[in-house]
Scaffold this motif. Structure first.
Motif, PDB file in Angstrom:
ATOM      1  N   PRO A  55       0.403  -1.545  -0.297  1.00 40.16           N
ATOM      2  CA  PRO A  55       0.139  -0.191  -0.176  1.00 40.16           C
ATOM      3  C   PRO A  55       0.836   1.429  -0.268  1.00 40.16           C
ATOM      4  CG  PRO A  55       0.285  -0.490   2.325  1.00 40.16           C
ATOM      5  CD  PRO A  55       0.695  -1.765   1.589  1.00 40.16           C
ATOM      6  N   ASP A  56       0.086   2.277  -0.230  1.00 41.08           N
ATOM      7  CA  ASP A  56       0.803   3.675  -0.397  1.00 41.08           C
ATOM      8  C   ASP A  56       0.917   3.899   1.644  1.00 41.08           C
ATOM      9  OD1 ASP A  56       1.579   6.004  -0.331  1.00 41.08           O
ATOM     10  OD2 ASP A  56       0.084   6.910  -0.848  1.00 41.08           O
ATOM     11  N   ARG A  57       1.928   3.505   1.335  1.00 42.43           N
ATOM     12  CA  ARG A  57       2.288   3.826   3.497  1.00 42.43           C
ATOM     13  C   ARG A  57       2.070   5.594   3.553  1.00 42.43           C
ATOM     14  NH1 ARG A  57       7.062   2.566   3.328  1.00 42.43           N
ATOM     15  NH2 ARG A  57       7.155   0.820   3.254  1.00 42.43           N
ATOM     16  N   ALA A  58       2.370   6.255   2.908  1.00 44.34           N
ATOM     17  CA  ALA A  58       1.906   7.402   2.906  1.00 44.34           C
ATOM     18  C   ALA A  58       0.760   8.129   4.106  1.00 44.34           C
ATOM     19  CB  ALA A  58       2.523   8.209   2.304  1.00 44.34           C
ATOM     20  N   SER A  59      -0.133   6.964   3.820  1.00 42.03           N
ATOM     21  CA  SER A  59      -1.824   7.658   3.818  1.00 42.03           C
ATOM     22  C   SER A  59      -1.806   7.297   5.264  1.00 42.03           C
ATOM     23  CB  SER A  59      -2.579   6.329   3.183  1.00 42.03           C
ATOM     24  OG  SER A  59      -2.450   6.517   2.053  1.00 42.03           O
ATOM     25  N   TRP A  60      -0.085   6.745   6.178  1.00 43.83           N
ATOM     26  CA  TRP A  60      -0.676   6.753   7.739  1.00 43.83           C
ATOM     27  C   TRP A  60       0.129   7.042   7.663  1.00 43.83           C
ATOM     28  CZ3 TRP A  60      -1.734   2.820   3.917  1.00 43.83           C
ATOM     29  CH2 TRP A  60      -2.939   2.018   4.048  1.00 43.83           C
ATOM     30  N   PRO A  61       1.115   8.325   7.724  1.00 44.29           N
ATOM     31  CA  PRO A  61       2.055   9.272   8.899  1.00 44.29           C
ATOM     32  C   PRO A  61       2.727   8.448   9.946  1.00 44.29           C
ATOM     33  CG  PRO A  61       0.474  11.078   8.785  1.00 44.29           C
ATOM     34  CD  PRO A  61      -0.261   9.281   8.254  1.00 44.29           C
ATOM     35  N   GLY A  62       1.983   8.065  10.442  1.00 40.72           N
ATOM     36  CA  GLY A  62       3.237   7.410  11.897  1.00 40.72           C
ATOM     37  C   GLY A  62       3.330   6.126  11.472  1.00 40.72           C
ATOM     38  N   LEU A  63       3.071   5.600  10.962  1.00 42.34           N
ATOM     39  CA  LEU A  63       3.477   3.918  10.165  1.00 42.34           C
ATOM     40  C   LEU A  63       4.973   4.517   9.447  1.00 42.34           C
ATOM     41  CD1 LEU A  63       0.754   1.881   9.334  1.00 42.34           C
ATOM     42  CD2 LEU A  63       2.209   1.770  11.587  1.00 42.34           C
ATOM     43  N   GLN A  64       4.383   5.989   8.417  1.00 43.25           N
ATOM     44  CA  GLN A  64       5.852   5.547   7.811  1.00 43.25           C
ATOM     45  C   GLN A  64       6.941   6.612   7.986  1.00 43.25           C
ATOM     46  OE1 GLN A  64       5.975   5.923   4.264  1.00 43.25           O
ATOM     47  NE2 GLN A  64       7.731   7.271   3.797  1.00 43.25           N
ATOM     48  N   GLY A  65       6.809   7.750   9.398  1.00 40.40           N
ATOM     49  CA  GLY A  65       7.740   7.591  10.547  1.00 40.40           C
ATOM     50  C   GLY A  65       8.618   6.693  11.030  1.00 40.40           C
ATOM     51  N   LEU A  66       7.638   5.869  11.504  1.00 44.28           N
ATOM     52  CA  LEU A  66       8.237   4.566  11.854  1.00 44.28           C
ATOM     53  C   LEU A  66       9.130   4.178  11.157  1.00 44.28           C
ATOM     54  CD1 LEU A  66       8.565   2.400  14.287  1.00 44.28           C
ATOM     55  CD2 LEU A  66       6.943   1.281  13.318  1.00 44.28           C
ATOM     56  N   PHE A  67       8.195   4.088   9.594  1.00 42.37           N
ATOM     57  CA  PHE A  67       9.318   3.270   8.857  1.00 42.37           C
ATOM     58  C   PHE A  67      10.768   4.497   8.186  1.00 42.37           C
ATOM     59  CE2 PHE A  67      11.020   2.214   4.637  1.00 42.37           C
ATOM     60  CZ  PHE A  67      10.954   0.890   4.833  1.00 42.37           C
ATOM     61  N   GLU A  68      10.825   5.169   8.870  1.00 41.54           N
ATOM     62  CA  GLU A  68      11.786   5.757   8.219  1.00 41.54           C
ATOM     63  C   GLU A  68      12.875   5.917   9.164  1.00 41.54           C
ATOM     64  OE1 GLU A  68      10.229   9.940   7.507  1.00 41.54           O
ATOM     65  OE2 GLU A  68       9.489   9.528   5.156  1.00 41.54           O
ATOM     66  N   ARG A  69      12.094   6.360  10.653  1.00 36.95           N
ATOM     67  CA  ARG A  69      13.747   6.249  11.718  1.00 36.95           C
ATOM     68  C   ARG A  69      14.250   5.032  11.645  1.00 36.95           C
ATOM     69  NH1 ARG A  69       9.329   9.327  14.024  1.00 36.95           N
ATOM     70  NH2 ARG A  69       8.276   6.953  14.336  1.00 36.95           N
ATOM     71  N   LEU A  70      13.212   3.348  11.462  1.00 32.92           N
ATOM     72  CA  LEU A  70      13.889   2.212  11.492  1.00 32.92           C
ATOM     73  C   LEU A  70      14.735   2.556  10.009  1.00 32.92           C
ATOM     74  CD1 LEU A  70      11.022   0.246  12.813  1.00 32.92           C
ATOM     75  CD2 LEU A  70      13.470   0.204  13.546  1.00 32.92           C
ATOM     76  N   ARG A  71      14.675   2.994   9.319  1.00 34.51           N
ATOM     77  CA  ARG A  71      15.788   2.801   7.351  1.00 34.51           C
ATOM     78  C   ARG A  71      16.691   3.465   8.054  1.00 34.51           C
ATOM     79  NH1 ARG A  71      12.912   5.771   2.970  1.00 34.51           N
ATOM     80  NH2 ARG A  71      13.050   7.536   4.888  1.00 34.51           N
ATOM     81  N   ASP A  72      17.066   4.768   9.084  1.00 30.75           N
ATOM     82  CA  ASP A  72      18.113   5.213   9.480  1.00 30.75           C
ATOM     83  C   ASP A  72      18.895   4.631  10.850  1.00 30.75           C
ATOM     84  OD1 ASP A  72      17.623   7.384   7.577  1.00 30.75           O
ATOM     85  OD2 ASP A  72      16.472   8.823   8.903  1.00 30.75           O
TER      86      ASP A  72
END
Length: 236
Positions: free
Chosen positions: A180-197
């Protein structure tokens, strides 16, 4: 014996176990298994995992474990003091297992029809049906997970746990499938980006790609399947 994690490429859910091992700072080795080759279906690998899947773990006392939830559960006691996991019998222990179970059934399960459509020769109608079903399942799973996450920075609170390691290894599959488009859920997108780094996530990504990887944990190198089987025989 230094544990050996048998991890699958490309894009295996074993990714989360690599991240977990890095976070836990315990000694471990890796054995790379190509899931697109005959190696994973070979008699040799079936000695490690009879159902020919990854991940598998050869434990420090010479036992074999398969399934991500079992492996993360086995590793969890090493993370109690740092908050990556919780002592059995506590509320945190129950919450971690509940989250891991949701990720395994709902999030992983939502991607399953998409992987099947990707990996098999199917007619257009059958493929579209599977893709539509998977997309609908993933929309629900992401909406439910976003509600569970709320305003927290990580799945269970202010700090990452083993659940976050497993989440990233699965959630990244959205980039493969376009849904799905994870950006539709800003909290999940933020979590994903924190983990990616996170350094452990970057390490696991480099390992999967076969690139030079700098461990901040207890990584002690790769072994071949034959070498791992030799150690398994000695432990028997």
């Amino acid at each position: 014996m230094t544990p050996i994690l048998f991890y699958g490429v490309p894009a295996g859910c074993s990714f989360g176990s690599i991240v977990a091992l890095e976070w836990l700072q315990i000694p471990y080795r890796l054995c790379r298994i190509d899931m697109l080759s005959e190696e994973i279906r070979s008699a040799n690998y079936r000695r490690v995992n009879p159902v020919a899947e990854t991940p598998s773990l050869l434990t420090s006392d010479g036992r074999l474990l398969s399934e991500s939830m079992a492996i993360l559960g086995h590793l969890a006691p090493h993370g109690v003091e740092t908050g990556l996991a919780f002592a059995q019998g506590t509320a945190g222990f129950d919450r971690l297992n509940q989250m891991l179970a949701f990720l395994n059934t709902s999030l992983f399960g939502g991607f399953s029809p998409l992987w099947y459509a990707y990996e098999h020769e199917l007619g257009d109608e059958a493929k579209a049906a599977l893709q539509g079903f998977g997309a609908a399942q993933l929309e629900k799973a992401h909406a439910d997970l976003a509600a569970m996450l709320g305003e927290r920075p990580y799945l269970l609170g202010d700090k990452p746990t083993l659940a976050d390691a497993y989440f990233y290894g699965i959630a990244r599959w959205a980039e493969y499938h376009g849904v799905p488009d994870r950006a539709s859920w800003p909290g999940l997108q933020g979590l994903f980006e924190r983990l990616r780094d996170d350094p452990a996530v970057r390490f696991a990504e480099a390992i999967e790609k076969g690139e030079a990887a700098v461990s901040n944990g207890g990584f002690q190198g790769h072994v071949t399947l034959d070498e791992a089987l030799g150690e398994l025989r000695q432990a028997a």
